[in-house]
Design a protein around this motif. Structure first.
Motif, PDB file in Angstrom:
ATOM      1  N   ALA A  58      29.364  42.946  39.248  1.00  0.00           N
ATOM      2  CA  ALA A  58      30.807  42.978  39.018  1.00  0.00           C
ATOM      3  C   ALA A  58      31.436  41.664  39.466  1.00  0.00           C
ATOM      4  O   ALA A  58      31.093  41.128  40.521  1.00  0.00           O
ATOM      5  N   ASP A  59      32.320  41.141  38.644  1.00  0.00           N
ATOM      6  CA  ASP A  59      33.055  39.915  38.947  1.00  0.00           C
ATOM      7  C   ASP A  59      34.524  40.299  39.101  1.00  0.00           C
ATOM      8  O   ASP A  59      35.238  40.432  38.101  1.00  0.00           O
ATOM      9  N   PRO A  60      34.989  40.510  40.340  1.00  0.00           N
ATOM     10  CA  PRO A  60      36.367  40.992  40.535  1.00  0.00           C
ATOM     11  C   PRO A  60      37.422  40.106  39.886  1.00  0.00           C
ATOM     12  O   PRO A  60      38.392  40.613  39.309  1.00  0.00           O
ATOM     13  N   ALA A  61      37.235  38.788  39.949  1.00  0.00           N
ATOM     14  CA  ALA A  61      38.237  37.886  39.373  1.00  0.00           C
ATOM     15  C   ALA A  61      38.299  38.044  37.855  1.00  0.00           C
ATOM     16  O   ALA A  61      39.386  38.127  37.265  1.00  0.00           O
ATOM     17  N   ALA A  62      37.125  38.097  37.212  1.00  0.00           N
ATOM     18  CA  ALA A  62      37.090  38.259  35.756  1.00  0.00           C
ATOM     19  C   ALA A  62      37.645  39.620  35.355  1.00  0.00           C
ATOM     20  O   ALA A  62      38.378  39.739  34.363  1.00  0.00           O
ATOM     21  N   SER A  63      37.305  40.651  36.132  1.00  0.00           N
ATOM     22  CA  SER A  63      37.801  41.993  35.836  1.00  0.00           C
ATOM     23  C   SER A  63      39.318  42.048  35.940  1.00  0.00           C
ATOM     24  O   SER A  63      39.996  42.600  35.063  1.00  0.00           O
ATOM     25  N   THR A  64      39.858  41.465  36.998  1.00  0.00           N
ATOM     26  CA  THR A  64      41.307  41.482  37.205  1.00  0.00           C
ATOM     27  C   THR A  64      42.028  40.770  36.068  1.00  0.00           C
ATOM     28  O   THR A  64      43.045  41.258  35.551  1.00  0.00           O
ATOM     29  N   ALA A  65      41.496  39.618  35.653  1.00  0.00           N
ATOM     30  CA  ALA A  65      42.132  38.854  34.578  1.00  0.00           C
ATOM     31  C   ALA A  65      42.103  39.619  33.263  1.00  0.00           C
ATOM     32  O   ALA A  65      43.100  39.657  32.528  1.00  0.00           O
ATOM     33  N   LEU A  66      40.962  40.249  32.952  1.00  0.00           N
ATOM     34  CA  LEU A  66      40.849  40.983  31.695  1.00  0.00           C
ATOM     35  C   LEU A  66      41.723  42.229  31.703  1.00  0.00           C
ATOM     36  O   LEU A  66      42.396  42.539  30.709  1.00  0.00           O
ATOM     37  N   LEU A  67      41.736  42.943  32.820  1.00  0.00           N
ATOM     38  CA  LEU A  67      42.562  44.145  32.908  1.00  0.00           C
ATOM     39  C   LEU A  67      44.038  43.800  32.754  1.00  0.00           C
ATOM     40  O   LEU A  67      44.800  44.539  32.123  1.00  0.00           O
ATOM     41  N   ALA A  68      44.432  42.661  33.316  1.00  0.00           N
ATOM     42  CA  ALA A  68      45.821  42.227  33.167  1.00  0.00           C
ATOM     43  C   ALA A  68      46.122  41.885  31.715  1.00  0.00           C
ATOM     44  O   ALA A  68      47.198  42.218  31.190  1.00  0.00           O
ATOM     45  N   LEU A  69      45.171  41.228  31.045  1.00  0.00           N
ATOM     46  CA  LEU A  69      45.374  40.849  29.649  1.00  0.00           C
ATOM     47  C   LEU A  69      45.505  42.080  28.757  1.00  0.00           C
ATOM     48  O   LEU A  69      46.308  42.099  27.816  1.00  0.00           O
ATOM     49  N   LEU A  70      44.728  43.126  29.064  1.00  0.00           N
ATOM     50  CA  LEU A  70      44.785  44.358  28.276  1.00  0.00           C
ATOM     51  C   LEU A  70      45.867  45.316  28.770  1.00  0.00           C
ATOM     52  O   LEU A  70      46.043  46.393  28.199  1.00  0.00           O
ATOM     53  N   ASP A  71      46.571  44.925  29.845  1.00  0.00           N
ATOM     54  CA  ASP A  71      47.617  45.765  30.429  1.00  0.00           C
ATOM     55  C   ASP A  71      47.052  47.122  30.849  1.00  0.00           C
ATOM     56  O   ASP A  71      47.659  48.169  30.626  1.00  0.00           O
ATOM     57  N   LEU A  72      45.863  47.075  31.457  1.00  0.00           N
ATOM     58  CA  LEU A  72      45.217  48.290  31.952  1.00  0.00           C
ATOM     59  C   LEU A  72      45.551  48.426  33.432  1.00  0.00           C
ATOM     60  O   LEU A  72      45.120  47.618  34.259  1.00  0.00           O
ATOM     61  N   ASP A  73      46.330  49.418  33.774  1.00  0.00           N
ATOM     62  CA  ASP A  73      46.856  49.614  35.120  1.00  0.00           C
ATOM     63  C   ASP A  73      45.725  49.831  36.123  1.00  0.00           C
ATOM     64  O   ASP A  73      44.906  50.742  35.972  1.00  0.00           O
ATOM     65  N   ALA A  74      45.694  48.994  37.162  1.00  0.00           N
ATOM     66  CA  ALA A  74      44.646  49.117  38.180  1.00  0.00           C
ATOM     67  C   ALA A  74      44.708  50.470  38.882  1.00  0.00           C
ATOM     68  O   ALA A  74      43.672  51.021  39.271  1.00  0.00           O
ATOM     69  N   ASP A  75      45.907  51.023  39.047  1.00  0.00           N
ATOM     70  CA  ASP A  75      46.025  52.340  39.689  1.00  0.00           C
ATOM     71  C   ASP A  75      45.349  53.421  38.846  1.00  0.00           C
ATOM     72  O   ASP A  75      44.743  54.355  39.384  1.00  0.00           O
ATOM     73  N   ALA A  76      45.441  53.285  37.523  1.00  0.00           N
ATOM     74  CA  ALA A  76      44.825  54.281  36.639  1.00  0.00           C
ATOM     75  C   ALA A  76      43.310  54.264  36.759  1.00  0.00           C
ATOM     76  O   ALA A  76      42.653  55.288  36.529  1.00  0.00           O
ATOM     77  N   LEU A  77      42.745  53.123  37.122  1.00  0.00           N
ATOM     78  CA  LEU A  77      41.293  53.036  37.244  1.00  0.00           C
ATOM     79  C   LEU A  77      40.756  53.872  38.396  1.00  0.00           C
ATOM     80  O   LEU A  77      39.553  54.130  38.469  1.00  0.00           O
ATOM     81  N   ARG A  78      41.632  54.322  39.278  1.00  0.00           N
ATOM     82  CA  ARG A  78      41.197  55.193  40.374  1.00  0.00           C
ATOM     83  C   ARG A  78      41.059  56.640  39.909  1.00  0.00           C
ATOM     84  O   ARG A  78      40.546  57.486  40.648  1.00  0.00           O
ATOM     85  N   LEU A  79      41.527  56.914  38.692  1.00  0.00           N
ATOM     86  CA  LEU A  79      41.473  58.265  38.137  1.00  0.00           C
ATOM     87  C   LEU A  79      40.303  58.396  37.174  1.00  0.00           C
ATOM     88  O   LEU A  79      39.825  57.412  36.607  1.00  0.00           O
ATOM     89  N   ALA A  80      39.861  59.633  36.955  1.00  0.00           N
ATOM     90  CA  ALA A  80      38.852  59.897  35.933  1.00  0.00           C
ATOM     91  C   ALA A  80      39.500  59.767  34.557  1.00  0.00           C
ATOM     92  O   ALA A  80      40.675  60.120  34.376  1.00  0.00           O
ATOM     93  N   PRO A  81      38.770  59.264  33.554  1.00  0.00           N
ATOM     94  CA  PRO A  81      39.349  59.066  32.221  1.00  0.00           C
ATOM     95  C   PRO A  81      39.870  60.336  31.555  1.00  0.00           C
ATOM     96  O   PRO A  81      40.644  60.244  30.606  1.00  0.00           O
TER      97      PRO A  81
END
Length: 243
Positions: A113-136
């Motif tokens: 896992a690359d936290p920096a790359a993940s953070t940048a991509l999630l921001a680009l896709l507007d994927l809420d980091a808080d939602a990632l703590r939940l099951a899909p």
């Protein structure tokens, strides 16, 4: 000259277990996708778009022709290592959170896992980091699709195969996805994506391939498609191409 990232030559796939008398879903498909190129595969429902992707991934055997991935036969498991695939009906495991799923996918591919790359991509896709703590299972359709796109793009593969990737995305998310995918194409990734959203394809794709009656009836730029079939936009040109 490097080989095509994806090459389809005279690909035939029939119904009913491949019997010679059965109707051909794919009847001599020829198509090349070069590194750094984004190609949109368009066609009506039942045209064979998903079947072509299933053949590429060796989920079903060919009844004729051949497919190569970066010059290697698609039936060799090692040939598919540079490829990432997002199916049309994406369903992540219900017992994992979104964040766990992303780490799981990377681990399956031997990646850390690359936290920096993940953070940048999630921001680009507007994927809420808080939602990632939940099951899909708690996600909306659009949020689930964003998770699938994030997992696919995080792998940073040389070849992306995406089946209806904008399904369920709202207009803002579609624009963000186009931006993310364009970056991957500009970085050299080859992309083959199916889409019923021809406006998205016109904005994003370098070329459009129209699959109809088992064959590619047009392959070229969106502008060339409109010029060839006299349409005011890509949708009108598409309808003329399959008439």
């Amino acid at each position: 000259m490097p080989p095509a990232a994806l090459r389809f030559r005279h690909v035939v796939k029939r119904r009913s277990g491949g019997a010679a008398h059965a109707r051909a879903v794919l009847d001599g498909v020829d198509l090349d996708i070069a590194p750094g190129e984004i190609v949109g595969l368009a066609g009506i429902n039942g045209a064979g778009k998903t079947t072509l992707l299933r053949c590429l991934l060796d989920f079903c055997p060919l009844d004729g022709g051949d497919i190569s991935i970066a010059g290697a036969a698609h039936t060799h498991p090692s040939a598919r290592r540079p490829l990432a695939y997002l199916p049309e009906r994406f369903g992540p495991p219900a017992h994992l959170t979104g964040a766990e799923f992303l780490r799981y996918v990377q681990a399956l591919h031997g990646q850390r896992a690359d936290p920096a790359a993940s953070t940048a991509l999630l921001a680009l896709l507007d994927l809420d980091a808080d939602a990632l703590r939940l099951a899909p299972r708690h996600y909306s359709k659009g949020m689930t699709q964003k998770l699938g796109l994030a997992a696919t793009l995080l792998l940073d593969k040389d070849i992306l195969v995406l089946d209806e990737p904008t399904s369920g995305l709202d207009p803002k998310a579609r624009a963000q996805f186009r931006q993310a995918l364009r970056r991957r194409g500009d970085a050299g990734a080859a992309v083959l994506m199916t889409s019923h959203a021809l406006a998205d394809a016109a904005d994003l794709c370098d070329r459009i391939a129209i699959l109809h009656a088992g064959r590619i009836v047009f392959a070229g730029t969106p502008t060339a498609c409109m010029a060839a079939f006299g349409g005011a936009d890509l949708e009108a040109a598409f309808l003329a191409a399959i008439a």
